[in-house]
Structures are given as structure tokens and as C-alpha cells.
Motif scaffolding. Structure first.
Motif, PDB file in Angstrom:
ATOM      1  N   PHE A  25      36.505  57.298  23.231  1.00  0.00           N
ATOM      2  CA  PHE A  25      35.428  56.489  22.674  1.00  0.00           C
ATOM      3  C   PHE A  25      35.768  55.004  22.691  1.00  0.00           C
ATOM      4  CE2 PHE A  25      34.539  60.408  19.821  1.00  0.00           C
ATOM      5  CZ  PHE A  25      33.900  61.037  20.873  1.00  0.00           C
ATOM      6  N   ARG A  39      32.328  55.746  16.071  1.00  0.00           N
ATOM      7  CA  ARG A  39      32.012  56.980  16.785  1.00  0.00           C
ATOM      8  C   ARG A  39      33.044  58.076  16.499  1.00  0.00           C
ATOM      9  NH1 ARG A  39      31.047  57.773  23.351  1.00  0.00           N
ATOM     10  NH2 ARG A  39      30.014  59.815  23.157  1.00  0.00           N
ATOM     11  N   SER A  84      31.920  59.936  13.467  1.00  0.00           N
ATOM     12  CA  SER A  84      30.498  60.312  13.436  1.00  0.00           C
ATOM     13  C   SER A  84      30.271  61.483  14.384  1.00  0.00           C
ATOM     14  CB  SER A  84      29.624  59.110  13.839  1.00  0.00           C
ATOM     15  OG  SER A  84      29.879  58.001  13.007  1.00  0.00           O
ATOM     16  N   HIS A 108      27.846  63.398  14.929  1.00  0.00           N
ATOM     17  CA  HIS A 108      26.572  63.428  15.640  1.00  0.00           C
ATOM     18  C   HIS A 108      26.550  62.484  16.845  1.00  0.00           C
ATOM     19  CE1 HIS A 108      26.283  60.022  12.911  1.00  0.00           C
ATOM     20  NE2 HIS A 108      25.219  59.571  13.555  1.00  0.00           N
ATOM     21  N   LEU A 109      27.576  61.628  16.973  1.00  0.00           N
ATOM     22  CA  LEU A 109      27.646  60.706  18.116  1.00  0.00           C
ATOM     23  C   LEU A 109      28.660  61.152  19.170  1.00  0.00           C
ATOM     24  CD1 LEU A 109      27.550  57.253  16.247  1.00  0.00           C
ATOM     25  CD2 LEU A 109      25.643  58.493  17.291  1.00  0.00           C
ATOM     26  N   TYR A 110      29.276  62.315  18.982  1.00  0.00           N
ATOM     27  CA  TYR A 110      30.286  62.782  19.933  1.00  0.00           C
ATOM     28  C   TYR A 110      29.708  63.062  21.318  1.00  0.00           C
ATOM     29  CZ  TYR A 110      33.980  63.399  16.407  1.00  0.00           C
ATOM     30  OH  TYR A 110      34.950  63.190  15.454  1.00  0.00           O
ATOM     31  N   ASP A 115      27.783  62.503  24.612  1.00  0.00           N
ATOM     32  CA  ASP A 115      27.404  61.289  25.343  1.00  0.00           C
ATOM     33  C   ASP A 115      25.899  61.139  25.472  1.00  0.00           C
ATOM     34  OD1 ASP A 115      29.997  60.449  25.666  1.00  0.00           O
ATOM     35  OD2 ASP A 115      30.245  61.344  27.649  1.00  0.00           O
ATOM     36  N   TYR A 117      24.633  59.811  22.251  1.00  0.00           N
ATOM     37  CA  TYR A 117      25.135  58.462  21.955  1.00  0.00           C
ATOM     38  C   TYR A 117      24.424  57.392  22.771  1.00  0.00           C
ATOM     39  CZ  TYR A 117      28.561  54.715  21.246  1.00  0.00           C
ATOM     40  OH  TYR A 117      29.167  53.523  20.932  1.00  0.00           O
ATOM     41  N   ARG A 118      24.086  57.721  24.008  1.00  0.00           N
ATOM     42  CA  ARG A 118      23.460  56.730  24.896  1.00  0.00           C
ATOM     43  C   ARG A 118      22.073  56.293  24.424  1.00  0.00           C
ATOM     44  NH1 ARG A 118      25.817  56.083  30.005  1.00  0.00           N
ATOM     45  NH2 ARG A 118      27.634  57.450  30.328  1.00  0.00           N
ATOM     46  N   THR A 133      21.403  55.597  21.285  1.00  0.00           N
ATOM     47  CA  THR A 133      21.531  54.862  20.024  1.00  0.00           C
ATOM     48  C   THR A 133      21.734  53.375  20.287  1.00  0.00           C
ATOM     49  OG1 THR A 133      23.946  55.077  19.875  1.00  0.00           O
ATOM     50  CG2 THR A 133      22.616  56.894  19.010  1.00  0.00           C
ATOM     51  N   TYR A 189      24.049  51.701  19.033  1.00  0.00           N
ATOM     52  CA  TYR A 189      25.490  51.446  19.089  1.00  0.00           C
ATOM     53  C   TYR A 189      25.984  51.402  20.534  1.00  0.00           C
ATOM     54  CZ  TYR A 189      24.963  52.995  14.255  1.00  0.00           C
ATOM     55  OH  TYR A 189      24.546  53.139  12.955  1.00  0.00           O
ATOM     56  N   TYR A 190      25.365  52.225  21.386  1.00  0.00           N
ATOM     57  CA  TYR A 190      25.788  52.275  22.792  1.00  0.00           C
ATOM     58  C   TYR A 190      25.557  50.930  23.475  1.00  0.00           C
ATOM     59  CZ  TYR A 190      25.816  53.493  27.743  1.00  0.00           C
ATOM     60  OH  TYR A 190      26.080  53.515  29.097  1.00  0.00           O
TER      61      TYR A 190
END
Length: 505
Positions: free
Chosen positions: A104, A209, A212, A214-216, A218, A221-222, A224, A226-227
Motif C-alpha cells: 500500500f 489503508r 482500513s 474495506h480499502l484492501y 484494489d 480503493y480506486r 475512493t 484517497y486513491y
């Protein structure tokens, strides 16, 4: 519909049985409660601030003396802050793998995040860039950068309130670029500041990450915010490095054309960038990605950790005026003026400075948490742990164990590192730069640079702050960071020459 439901039930049953079989070894270990399906113990981090997340990580270890199991979704993490267990993990050659959490952070082909096989080859080749002779040769650069930092602070009005981390961070960045990249960045004021901001966003995004669940994935995560934030921050960092690498390549090409023997001699120790750009004796070269990722690992390690630690040190000086004055007396005794040569021998004479710096690192280790994955079965604490499991070691809690550091473990006392107190201490009770084979490659580099920065800061200024000691908290990140700025008042000291001139008035 019934058939589909039957298939789903069968698949869930198979997954559950495989999960139970994989983690059955941990049944006897204590664990956090409650545990939820899919989420695991993930609720302990959901909806929490970064400060609360940091405190939670510490609390997990403090409330469980040895191994404790924590479920990050369906993945098992084994937490500990016990020096015996940490020694078993970090000293075991089969525990030198970095788990999936480190991906990450990005830059996966650099020393910080690389998988074991790639890390072992890279580390062997880059070790020479941090040998004693090379480090001693860096001291003049450290001195130049530290003096420049002091001059910038001296331009401020006496007693000015500043975020001292801005000054220490830019100083360590100049040191890192000047020594490992052979580049000066004096004219890049805007680039430097953008780099430091980008680095903070990248580090914080990776740390978020990691905790978190729920963000594991990819593909989740993409989508959000945060990405996009972390990708933009990494671009700023990479653009900064690419410009410096290009400059160094041009310099080396010019040197080779002029048949410069220093650059042509493959047997001489090289600075980091030169080694990364060179061809090894067996004809191997680093790829463009490996060059960028390793520069990121080393320069950000030197910059973010050292600059941050010295900012923390300035706060400790504010909280302990007696220590600040004792350090000043020692420094002026052994280094009475700017003209005094700072070298390895003079640095060795500053014994109290050494103890002070180590105590700062005890309270603020470079990384508060470190994780490892075992590549083969490991027996630890009476439990046979199959390959592929993750151990998380909390050094912040380790450095505050009362069974190691005494009943006043929370107090700040440089004498914790006196010869008498250090004599029988557990070898893995103090790990400011981690330990074992994957100990920070630049830990000696960091100690030299930080001592020299402190010499210039303490010799030229007195520090005070309106921040109270009990207000100091830390936020969850890859490194030890405050949730607020390091605001200190900088008071100029009167030099010996100035005192002498005043006496004649």
C-alpha cells in the motif's frame, strides 16, 4: 434459484472450512472481541481519528503481554511488543518477508517494501553506499546543511514562533539529496516544499489503508478519493526525483567522456545514485523502476524520519530546560566555535548528546509499527505458526515497557542510555530503526546527520513552546507524527564573541 442458493452455501462452507483449517493453530491465543464475519476486528478502526487509531494499536499490545490475534477482515495478524518474541521474529532468516500491507506504500521494488528475494539482492549491492568511510565523507555536507538551517532561523526576529519541522525537514532533504544523489537543491524552494507535502500525503494515505479493511481490495480503493490523492502525491515525489536523476546521469556521462578515473573505478564505494546507475561486476543493472523506488526508499527514509525526529527533539528540549542547558554546556565545551572541525572523533566526545538523541528515539522510534511475514513454519511461544502469517510489532509500546525500562518508563531521561543502565538490557528492548537483517540501511547515516543538526540548533538557539507535555499525542502513520505542528519559540543565544564585546561596553 434453489440451485444457486445451494451453490452459494457450498462455496461459503468450503471457504469457511479452509479458513478454519488455515488458522486453527491460533485457537489457543488470546484475541480481541467481538469478531465479526468478513470484517473481523475491523470495527476498532472504523470511524476513528488517526490519533485514536494510534492509541488503539498501542493498547492492543499493552493489554496483551505476548502474542495476541487481531483479525483484519479474514486475515489474521499476530501482535506483540514483547522483546523475547520480537527477537525470535526479527532474528529468524525465515521472517524477513514484508507482508501485503507494505504494498500500500507503493514503490514496491525499493528496499522499504520489496519482497524478500528482490530485497536480498538489492541490499547486498547497496550496503557499500553506507559504509563507514562513505558516511565520514558525508559529514562536511551535513555541516553545510545544518549551518544553513541555523542561518535561516537566525534571520527570524528573536523569540519568533515557528513550526520547527519545516526547517528540520528541508534541512534533511538537502542533506539526503546532497549525499545520496550528489545534487544540490538550494534553488528549488517551491519544489522542495511540494515534495515534503507530497511525501506526507503519500505516507498518511498508505498508513490509512493499512488499517482500513474495506480499502484492501484494489478495485474498491480506486473508486475512493484517497486513491486520487495518493497518486497525485506520488507523482510530485517521482517528478522531483526524476529531475535529480536526469541531472546526475548527465554529470556521469560527462565525467566518463572526460575519462574521470573516480567514476570509472567499479571497485570504489559509490554514492547511492551512482551505484543505482552503474553496471555490477556480473553485468547486472537496475531497471528504471528499481532506481526510482530505491531512491524513494532511501531519501524519504532520511528526510521524513530524521527531520521529524529532530522536530520532536526540539519539543523535548522545551519540556526539559535543564537537559537543554546541559547539552549546550557540553557542545560549547567540545565545540566552542564555528571554526571547530566536526568529525567522527569530536562527535564521539559528545556523550550526553548521544544519550539525549537515543532517548528521543526511544520515545519516538522511526516507525512505531513494523510487520513481518514468515516464509517457513515458525515455533514461537509454544505455538507452531505455519508459513504465510503476519506478525505486527509495536515498538512504541516496546520502548515503554516497565519491566524493561523501570517504573518511570514514560519519563524522558537521557540517563536511560548511560553505561550502568544499559549494561544488562535486553538486546531487542530498544529498536529505533527496527532490527534483524532488515534493519534500516541508513541508521548510522541518520545518527550522524541528526547529531550535527542538534549541535547547530542547541549551540545557536534556546527553544521554548506553549505546547504542554501532556498535550503530546501521536497520529497513526508510517512514521511518528503529531496531530499538530511543532510550534516553538526560537530565542537566539549570545555567542562568546558577543559576550566579550558586551563586557567592554
Amino acid at each position: 434459484m434453489i440451485v444457486l442458493l445451494f451453490i452459494i452455501v457450498v462455496l461459503c462452507s468450503v471457504l469457511y472450512l479452509n479458513h478454519r483449517r488455515r488458522y486453527k493453530f491460533a485457537d489457543s491465543l488470546p484475541g480481541l472481541k467481538p469478531v465479526y464475519p468478513i470484517l473481523g476486528n475491523g470495527d476498532i478502526m472504523l470511524g476513528k481519528s488517526d490519533v485514536q487509531r494510534f492509541d488503539t494499536m498501542v493498547k492492543i499490545c499493552r493489554n496483551n503481554d505476548r502474542l495476541v490475534k487481531v483479525w483484519a477482515g479474514p486475515r489474521l495478524l499476530l501482535f506483540t511488543c514483547h522483546p523475547d518474541l520480537i527477537q525470535q521474529i526479527l532474528s529468524n532468516p525465515d521472517c524477513s518477508e514484508k507482508p501485503f500491507l507494505y504494498k500500500f506504500a507503493g514503490f514496491e521494488q525499493g528496499l522499504f517494501t520489496a519482497k524478500h528475494k528482490l530485497w536480498r539482492v538489492t541490499r547486498k549491492r547497496l550496503n557499500s553506499c553506507f559504509n563507514q568511510r562513505i558516511l565520514h565523507g558525508f559529514i562536511p555536507t551535513f555541516v553545510t546543511c545544518a549551518r544553513r538551517m541555523a542561518e535561516k532561523l537566525n534571520e527570524l526576529p528573536d523569540g519568533a514562533t515557528v513550526n520547527i519541522h519545516k526547517y528540520t525537514s528541508l534541512c534533511t532533504l538537502e542533506m539526503a539529496c546532497g549525499t545520496t544523489l550528489g545534487s544540490t537543491i538550494l534553488q528549488r524552494k517551491e519544489d522542495k516544499e511540494q515534495f515534503v507535502k507530497g511525501l506526507d500525503v503519500a505516507f498518511n494515505g498508505a498508513a490509512r489503508r493499512m488499517v482500513s479493511v474495506h480499502l484492501y481490495l484494489d478495485f474498491v480503493y480506486r473508486f475512493t478519493k484517497y486513491y486520487s490523492e495518493i497518486m497525485q502525491a506520488r507523482k510530485v515525489v517521482c517528478d522531483f526525483f526524476n529531475e535529480l536523476i536526469s541531472e546526475r546521469k548527465n554529470f556521469l556521462d560527462s565525467d566518463r567522456q572526460n575519462n574521470n578515473s573516480d567514476t570509472a573505478d567499479n571497485h570504489k564505494p559509490k554514492r547511492l545514485i551512482d551505484e543505482l546507475l552503474s553496471v555490477s561486476e556480473d553485468g547486472k543493472t537496475f531497471s528504471e523502476t528499481q532506481i526510482i523506488d530505491n531512491i524513494y526508499a532511501v531519501v524519504t527514509g532520511a528526510n521524513d524520519t530524521s527531520g521529524l525526529l529532530i522536530a520532536h527533539a526540539c519539543l523535548f528540549l522545551c519540556f526539559h530546560k535543564d537537559i537543554q542547558e546541559k547539552l549546550f554546556q557540553e557542545i560549547t565545551e567540545h565545540l566552542p566555535g564555528e571554526e571547530i572541525d566536526i568529525n567522527p572523533d569530536t562527535l564521539k566526545q559528545l556523550e550526553y548528546l548521544e544519550m539525549f538523541l537515543k532517548e528521543c528515539l526511544r520515545h519516538c522510534p522511526v516507525a512505531p509499527n513494523v510487520a513481518r511475514e514468515n516464509m517457513a513454519e515458525l515455533q514461537i511461544d509454544g505455538v507452531k505458526v505455519p508459513a504465510g502469517n503476519i506478525f505486527v510489532m509495536n515498538f512504541y509500546a516496546l520502548h515503554r515497557r516497565k519491566d524493561v525500562w523501570g517504573p518511570d518508563a514514560e519519563a524522558f531521561d537521557p540517563l536511560n542510555f548511560s553505561e550502568a543502565r544499559s549494561k544488562d538490557r535486553h538486546p531487542f528492548a530498544y529498536l529505533p530503526f527496527s532490527g534483524g537483517s532488515r534493519i534500516c540501511i541508513g541508521w548510522r547515516y541518520a545518527m550522524f546527520s541528526m547529531k550535527i543538526m542538534l549541535i547547530y540548533l542547541i549551540r545557536n538557539f534556546k527553544f521554548d513552546t506553549k505546547i504542554r507535555r501532556e498535550e503530546v499525542r501521536y497520529r497513526h502513520d508510517l512514521t511518528m507524527k503529531l496531530p499538530f505542528d511543532h510550534m516553538v519559540q526560537v530565542h537566539k543565544r549570545i555567542t562568546a564573541k558577543e559576550r566579550l564585546s558586551q563586557s567592554y561596553v
